[in-house]
Design a protein around this motif. Structure first.
Motif, short mmCIF file in Angstrom:
data_model
loop_
_atom_site.label_atom_id
_atom_site.label_comp_id
_atom_site.label_asym_id
_atom_site.label_seq_id
_atom_site.Cartn_x
_atom_site.Cartn_y
_atom_site.Cartn_z
N UNK A 275 5.04 2.83 -11.75
CA UNK A 275 3.65 3.18 -11.46
C UNK A 275 2.93 2.01 -10.81
N UNK A 276 3.39 0.78 -11.08
CA UNK A 276 2.79 -0.38 -10.44
C UNK A 276 3.00 -0.34 -8.92
N UNK A 277 4.15 0.16 -8.50
CA UNK A 277 4.39 0.30 -7.06
C UNK A 277 3.54 1.41 -6.46
N UNK B 183 0.28 -0.23 -6.05
CA UNK B 183 0.40 -1.13 -4.90
C UNK B 183 0.33 -0.36 -3.59
N UNK B 184 0.99 0.80 -3.51
CA UNK B 184 0.94 1.63 -2.29
C UNK B 184 -0.49 2.07 -1.99
N UNK C 247 4.50 2.68 3.94
CA UNK C 247 4.11 3.42 2.73
C UNK C 247 5.24 4.28 2.22
N UNK C 248 5.99 4.92 3.12
CA UNK C 248 7.17 5.70 2.73
C UNK C 248 8.16 4.83 1.96
N UNK C 249 8.42 3.65 2.48
CA UNK C 249 9.39 2.73 1.86
C UNK C 249 8.90 2.32 0.47
N UNK C 250 7.62 1.99 0.36
CA UNK C 250 7.08 1.57 -0.94
C UNK C 250 7.13 2.73 -1.93
N UNK D 7 8.47 -6.76 6.20
CA UNK D 7 9.47 -7.35 5.31
C UNK D 7 8.87 -7.84 4.00
N UNK D 8 7.71 -8.44 4.10
CA UNK D 8 7.01 -8.92 2.90
C UNK D 8 6.34 -7.76 2.17
N UNK D 9 5.62 -6.92 2.91
CA UNK D 9 4.82 -5.85 2.30
C UNK D 9 5.69 -4.76 1.67
N UNK D 10 6.78 -4.38 2.35
CA UNK D 10 7.62 -3.29 1.85
C UNK D 10 8.91 -3.77 1.19
#
Length: 169
Positions: A117-119, A122-123, A104-107, A23-26
């Protein structure tokens, strides 16, 4: 290793861990990075937006499925309250790390949807941290806990690239 006392505790622990970790990470961190502001893809929107939503939806469905498997095995994905038995059913028959790949898919789906590109960066950071955690903690712990059962599973099911056909013991 103690099994969670009841199915209710397993589900509560699993749901809490789902909110706290993925929940926090994605969810929360991508929102802080992108503000969830959609990018105007113009004429490419008919291609880009569905692909982004497919990535997100597939990630969410597999993530919820993988989390539910832990509760059904009367434990949680959290290291402090694991299952008594190695979880090798469902999505785990295709790949050893479906939760991490789903996150990772969600991000990455959000990175595409929001044109961020920041995401993407982050991924990459999340992937690096996850691989370090898996190699440094998770795999050695599972080997110590489940021994030959885990080593056999590990020999047959890849960690990061899903099988096309499910592994059967």
């Amino acid at each position: 290793m103690a099994q969670t006392a009841s199915p209710a505790r397993a589900w509560i622990g699993t749901i809490l861990f789902l909110l706290l970790a993925p929940g926090v990470i994605a969810g929360l961190i991508p929102w802080l990075i992108s503000g969830w502001r959609w990018r105007d893809w113009g004429g490419l929107a008919w291609v880009v937006v569905p692909i982004a939503w497919i990535l997100i939806a597939v990630g969410v469905v597999i993530l919820l499925h993988a989390f539910a498997l832990f509760a059904l095995h009367r434990g949680t994905p959290a290291p402090v309250a694991p299952t008594q038995n190695l979880v090798v059913t469902g999505a785990y028959r295709f790949v050893r790390n479906p939760m991490y790949l789903s996150v990772l898919n969600i991000i990455l789906g959000q990175a595409l949807l929001y044109g961020s590109w920041w995401l993407v960066l982050y991924a990459i950071i999340v992937l690096t941290m996850v691989v370090g955690f898996v190699k440094g903690y998770e795999e050695p712990t599972l080997t110590r806990t489940y021994g030959e059962e885990y080593l056999n599973y590990r020999r047959h099911v890849p960690g990061w690239w899903p099988l096309l056909k499910p592994w059967r013991e």
